[in-house]
Design an enzyme around this catalytic site. Structure first.
Site, short mmCIF file in Angstrom:
data_model
loop_
_atom_site.label_atom_id
_atom_site.label_comp_id
_atom_site.label_asym_id
_atom_site.label_seq_id
_atom_site.Cartn_x
_atom_site.Cartn_y
_atom_site.Cartn_z
N GLY A 7 0.85 -1.20 0.00
CA GLY A 7 0.00 0.00 0.00
C GLY A 7 0.88 1.24 0.00
O GLY A 7 1.50 1.57 1.01
N VAL A 85 -3.00 -0.95 3.34
CA VAL A 85 -3.98 -0.78 2.25
C VAL A 85 -5.23 -0.09 2.79
O VAL A 85 -5.42 0.00 4.00
CB VAL A 85 -4.35 -2.13 1.61
CG1 VAL A 85 -3.14 -2.74 0.94
CG2 VAL A 85 -4.94 -3.08 2.63
N PRO A 88 -11.95 1.08 3.27
CA PRO A 88 -13.08 2.02 3.15
C PRO A 88 -14.34 1.52 3.87
O PRO A 88 -14.41 0.34 4.24
CB PRO A 88 -13.34 2.07 1.64
CG PRO A 88 -12.78 0.79 1.11
CD PRO A 88 -11.65 0.40 2.00
N ALA A 219 -11.98 9.12 17.04
CA ALA A 219 -13.33 9.48 17.49
C ALA A 219 -13.26 10.68 18.45
O ALA A 219 -14.07 11.61 18.35
CB ALA A 219 -13.99 8.29 18.18
N LEU A 221 -10.92 13.01 18.56
CA LEU A 221 -10.55 14.22 17.81
C LEU A 221 -11.76 14.76 17.05
O LEU A 221 -12.04 15.96 17.08
CB LEU A 221 -9.40 13.91 16.83
CG LEU A 221 -8.04 13.63 17.47
CD1 LEU A 221 -7.06 13.06 16.45
CD2 LEU A 221 -7.48 14.91 18.10
N CYS A 270 -10.17 9.55 7.36
CA CYS A 270 -10.21 8.74 8.58
C CYS A 270 -11.40 8.99 9.50
O CYS A 270 -12.04 8.03 9.94
CB CYS A 270 -8.93 8.96 9.37
SG CYS A 270 -7.54 8.13 8.60
N PHE A 271 -11.69 10.25 9.82
CA PHE A 271 -12.66 10.50 10.89
C PHE A 271 -14.01 9.85 10.63
O PHE A 271 -14.54 9.13 11.48
CB PHE A 271 -12.84 12.01 11.11
CG PHE A 271 -11.69 12.66 11.84
CD1 PHE A 271 -10.65 11.91 12.34
CD2 PHE A 271 -11.65 14.04 12.01
CE1 PHE A 271 -9.58 12.50 13.00
CE2 PHE A 271 -10.59 14.65 12.67
CZ PHE A 271 -9.55 13.88 13.16
N ARG A 340 -10.47 13.45 0.02
CA ARG A 340 -11.40 12.43 0.52
C ARG A 340 -12.26 12.99 1.66
O ARG A 340 -11.75 13.57 2.61
CB ARG A 340 -10.62 11.19 0.98
CG ARG A 340 -10.04 10.42 -0.21
CD ARG A 340 -9.21 9.25 0.23
NE ARG A 340 -7.98 9.67 0.89
CZ ARG A 340 -7.09 8.83 1.42
NH1 ARG A 340 -7.30 7.53 1.37
NH2 ARG A 340 -6.00 9.29 1.98
C1 UDX Z 1 -5.14 3.66 4.25
C2 UDX Z 1 -6.47 3.50 4.97
O1 UDX Z 1 -7.44 4.34 4.36
C3 UDX Z 1 -6.41 3.83 6.42
O2 UDX Z 1 -7.49 3.24 7.10
C4 UDX Z 1 -5.23 3.29 7.08
O3 UDX Z 1 -5.11 3.84 8.34
C5 UDX Z 1 -3.99 3.42 6.27
O4 UDX Z 1 -4.17 3.03 4.94
P1 UDX Z 1 -4.21 5.68 2.87
O5 UDX Z 1 -2.77 5.35 2.79
O6 UDX Z 1 -4.59 7.12 2.98
O7 UDX Z 1 -4.87 5.04 4.16
O8 UDX Z 1 -5.01 4.95 1.68
P2 UDX Z 1 -4.74 5.04 0.14
O9 UDX Z 1 -4.07 6.33 -0.20
O10 UDX Z 1 -6.02 4.66 -0.52
O11 UDX Z 1 -3.65 3.91 -0.13
C6 UDX Z 1 -3.88 2.55 -0.11
C7 UDX Z 1 -3.06 1.90 -1.23
O12 UDX Z 1 -3.15 0.47 -1.11
C8 UDX Z 1 -3.54 2.24 -2.64
O13 UDX Z 1 -2.49 2.82 -3.37
C9 UDX Z 1 -3.96 0.89 -3.24
O14 UDX Z 1 -3.67 0.76 -4.61
C10 UDX Z 1 -3.14 -0.08 -2.41
N1 UDX Z 1 -3.67 -1.44 -2.38
C11 UDX Z 1 -4.96 -1.66 -2.05
C12 UDX Z 1 -2.84 -2.50 -2.69
O15 UDX Z 1 -1.67 -2.32 -3.02
N2 UDX Z 1 -3.34 -3.77 -2.60
C13 UDX Z 1 -4.62 -4.04 -2.29
O16 UDX Z 1 -5.03 -5.20 -2.24
C14 UDX Z 1 -5.47 -2.95 -2.01
C1 UDX Z 2 -6.52 12.59 11.41
C2 UDX Z 2 -5.83 12.48 12.78
O1 UDX Z 2 -5.47 13.80 13.23
C3 UDX Z 2 -4.62 11.60 12.68
O2 UDX Z 2 -4.03 11.43 13.96
C4 UDX Z 2 -5.04 10.26 12.11
O3 UDX Z 2 -3.91 9.42 11.94
C5 UDX Z 2 -5.75 10.42 10.79
O4 UDX Z 2 -6.85 11.30 10.94
P1 UDX Z 2 -6.11 13.99 9.19
O5 UDX Z 2 -7.49 13.55 8.84
O6 UDX Z 2 -5.03 13.78 8.19
O7 UDX Z 2 -5.64 13.24 10.52
O8 UDX Z 2 -6.12 15.55 9.54
P2 UDX Z 2 -6.59 16.42 10.81
O9 UDX Z 2 -5.60 17.48 11.00
O10 UDX Z 2 -6.90 15.59 11.98
O11 UDX Z 2 -7.92 17.12 10.28
C6 UDX Z 2 -9.11 16.40 10.03
C7 UDX Z 2 -10.21 17.35 9.68
O12 UDX Z 2 -10.64 18.11 10.80
C8 UDX Z 2 -9.84 18.38 8.60
O13 UDX Z 2 -10.92 18.54 7.71
C9 UDX Z 2 -9.59 19.63 9.41
O14 UDX Z 2 -9.77 20.80 8.66
C10 UDX Z 2 -10.65 19.49 10.49
N1 UDX Z 2 -10.36 20.25 11.71
C11 UDX Z 2 -9.23 19.99 12.43
C12 UDX Z 2 -11.27 21.20 12.16
O15 UDX Z 2 -12.31 21.43 11.53
N2 UDX Z 2 -11.00 21.87 13.33
C13 UDX Z 2 -9.89 21.63 14.07
O16 UDX Z 2 -9.73 22.28 15.12
C14 UDX Z 2 -8.97 20.67 13.61
#
Ligand code: UDX
Ligand code: UDX
Length: 454
Positions: A7, A85, A88, A219, A221, A270-271, A340
């Site tokens: 991934g 990987v 979703p 959750a 956050l 994630c959230f 996303r």
């Molecule tokens: C992902 C998950 O969304 C999250 O829950 C987790 O915490 C970390 O992994 P992210 O890296 O942001 O987060 O996802 P994404 O950018 O979609 O990357 C996943 C990659 O895995 C893709 O590039 C996809 O092609 C690859 N993949 C998926 C494989 O190589 N093999 C598979 O069978 C499925």
């Molecule tokens: C989050 C977690 O922070 C991280 O620890 C986990 O591994 C993945 O999910 P991320 O989603 O990349 O990270 O970004 P984050 O900075 O947490 O922001 C998430 C969303 O909340 C964004 O849309 C951001 O704009 C929003 N946000 C953040 C607010 O609306 N208010 C705030 O005070 C902080």
């Protein structure tokens, strides 16, 4: 030692890059089934934008960091295999709309079982429901070889990934604490992080605590954002200012000041996914009250996006049909090209339903991505993709700021105002602009949770 990561996404790519940088003696292979993505990791234009990432990739790529589609060979040669990987939200069948879709994780486990000629440490890096390690373990046990499954969730936030990886608040490693082999696998992984992370920041737990901690952290956050966003609605009704309330509340050290910025709602991969998964687990374990509690966080987020969009429409005399709206920012937060679950998607779709004309500018998100997210064909006159905020604002009735990119703060708003329709509105969905100055320039303004602005 050799590490393989399956991934090459927003998590796998940056995480492995930093491990490679910190551990020059370890060979790190990042593999992915998506050939286009791997080609991008091997090019000058990385598929993931993160401040500082490109420099580190350039230093390590080809030395001890490799990106490839040869999944089988990299797994077989590795001592430690990370699964990173995507997981979703399920869109079909049992648990649709709530449970995590674990088919990619399962197929990784099957692949590891199929191609490995020796036992390994398998690390869950993806965020997973509690007890997923059981599934992986069962699949691997069919090989008869010695595998240890660890949970090592990633807490990096996009936009600050490199900083978060280089200096994490904590590294969490869950494993089988009851056996010698389990404890030694935990220590082996801890030993890698210990090269740059102080030992007291490396937390060792059992597998289930580690898996659940990641869901819980996200959750909590998200809950803070929904909490302050719920109060923003009350501020608007009462004349209080949510930023002042957040400052007053957050200066209590028991509460803390971070993550209290009221906004158009949280986005990101994630959230939403992790909250839905937590809710699903609570329902599955017959804890409906707990599920309902967390459901509120999700509902407030949807409400906030809707409330903001309706506020824009109301202010523009409940008619945005044919009006040009300049959309400042489309990514779910600043410093990333990731869209996303971006609040911009739902908000722009509501505007399109009202037949507005959107002129979108984002410093990093591609036109292709924006059109795909809005489900709009190239050339559709309803959505224009602009090369600068100035171009977007030209003849616009309103600027709708949805992502707090720093560059939006220092624009020449005097020039912008003169190019806009009158009255010129700014809807600051992140409360990140200088409202006093903009008011002086003659803009009509609306922030989030600022009842005293009109
Ligand atoms: C992902 C998950 O969304 C999250 O829950 C987790 O915490 C970390 O992994 P992210 O890296 O942001 O987060 O996802 P994404 O950018 O979609 O990357 C996943 C990659 O895995 C893709 O590039 C996809 O092609 C690859 N993949 C998926 C494989 O190589 N093999 C598979 O069978 C499925
Ligand atoms: C989050 C977690 O922070 C991280 O620890 C986990 O591994 C993945 O999910 P991320 O989603 O990349 O990270 O970004 P984050 O900075 O947490 O922001 C998430 C969303 O909340 C964004 O849309 C951001 O704009 C929003 N946000 C953040 C607010 O609306 N208010 C705030 O005070 C902080």
């Amino acid at each position: 030692m050799r590490i393989c990561c399956i991934g090459a996404g927003y998590v796998g790519g940056p995480t492995m890059t930093v491990i490679a940088r910190k551990c020059p003696d370890i060979r790190v292979d990042v593999v992915d089934i998506n050939a286009e993505r791997i080609a991008a990791w091997n090019s000058d234009s990385l598929p993931v934008f993160e401040p500082g990432l490109e420099e580190i990739v350039r230093l390590c790529r080809g030395k001890n960091l490799f990106f490839s589609t040869d999944v089988d060979a990299a797994i077989d040669a590795a001592d430690i295999v990370f699964i990173s990987v995507n997981t979703p939200t399920k869109t079909y069948g049992y648990g649709a709309g709530s449970a995590s879709d674990l088919r990619f994780v399962e197929s990784c486990a099957r692949k590891i079982a199929e191609v490995s000629r020796s036992g390994k440490i398998v690390v869950e890096k993806s965020t997973l429901p509690v007890r997923t390690a059981d599934v992986i373990r069962q699949i691997l046990s069919s090989t008869g070889m010695e595998f240890q499954v660890l949970s090592n969730p990633e807490f990096l936030a996009e936009g600050t990934a490199v900083r978060d990886l280089e200096s994490p608040d904590r590294v969490l490693i869950g494993g089988d604490e009851d056996t010698e082999e389990g404890r030694s696998a935990i220590d082996e992984l801890a030993g890698i992080y210990a090269r740059w992370v102080p030992e007291d920041r490396i937390i060792k737990t059992n597998l289930w605590s580690s898996e659940l901690s990641k869901l819980t952290a996200n959750a909590f956050l998200a809950q803070r954002i929904s909490s302050i966003n719920s109060i923003s609605a009350l501020c608007e009704a009462t004349g209080a200012d949510v930023e002042q309330v957040a400052r007053a509340v957050g200066s209590d050290t028991r509460i803390g000041s971070k993550f209290l910025n009221s906004s158009v709602g949280y986005g990101g991969s994630c959230f939403q996914k992790d909250l839905l998964n937590l809710i699903y687990l609570c329902e599955h374990f017959n804890l409906p009250e707990v599920a309902l509690y967390w459901r509120g966080v999700v509902e407030i987020n949807a409400y906030q996006k809707r409330r903001f969009a309706e506020g824009v429409i109301d202010s523009l005399y409940r008619n945005i049909c044919g009006k040009r709206l300049a959309i400042f920012g489309f990514a779910f937060k600043e410093d990333t090209n990731d869209t996303r679950e971006s609040p911009a998607i739902d908000i722009c779709r509501l505007f399109l339903n009202e037949r507005a004309q959107l002129a979108v500018f984002d410093p990093k998100v591609s036109k292709k991505q924006i059109l795909a997210d809005l489900n709009v064909e190239e050339g559709d006159p309803r959505v224009e993709f602009c090369a600068s905020p100035y171009e977007a604002a030209e003849k616009a009735h309103a600027i709708v700021l949805l992502t707090q990119w720093k560059e939006f703060k220092n624009l020449d708003y005097k020039k912008i105002k003169s190019a806009m329709a009158t009255p010129a509105w700014i809807f600051d969905g992140r409360n990140c602009l200088d409202h006093r100055l903009l008011g002086e320039l003659g803009f009509l303004l609306r922030g989030i949770g600022k009842g005293n602005l009109s």
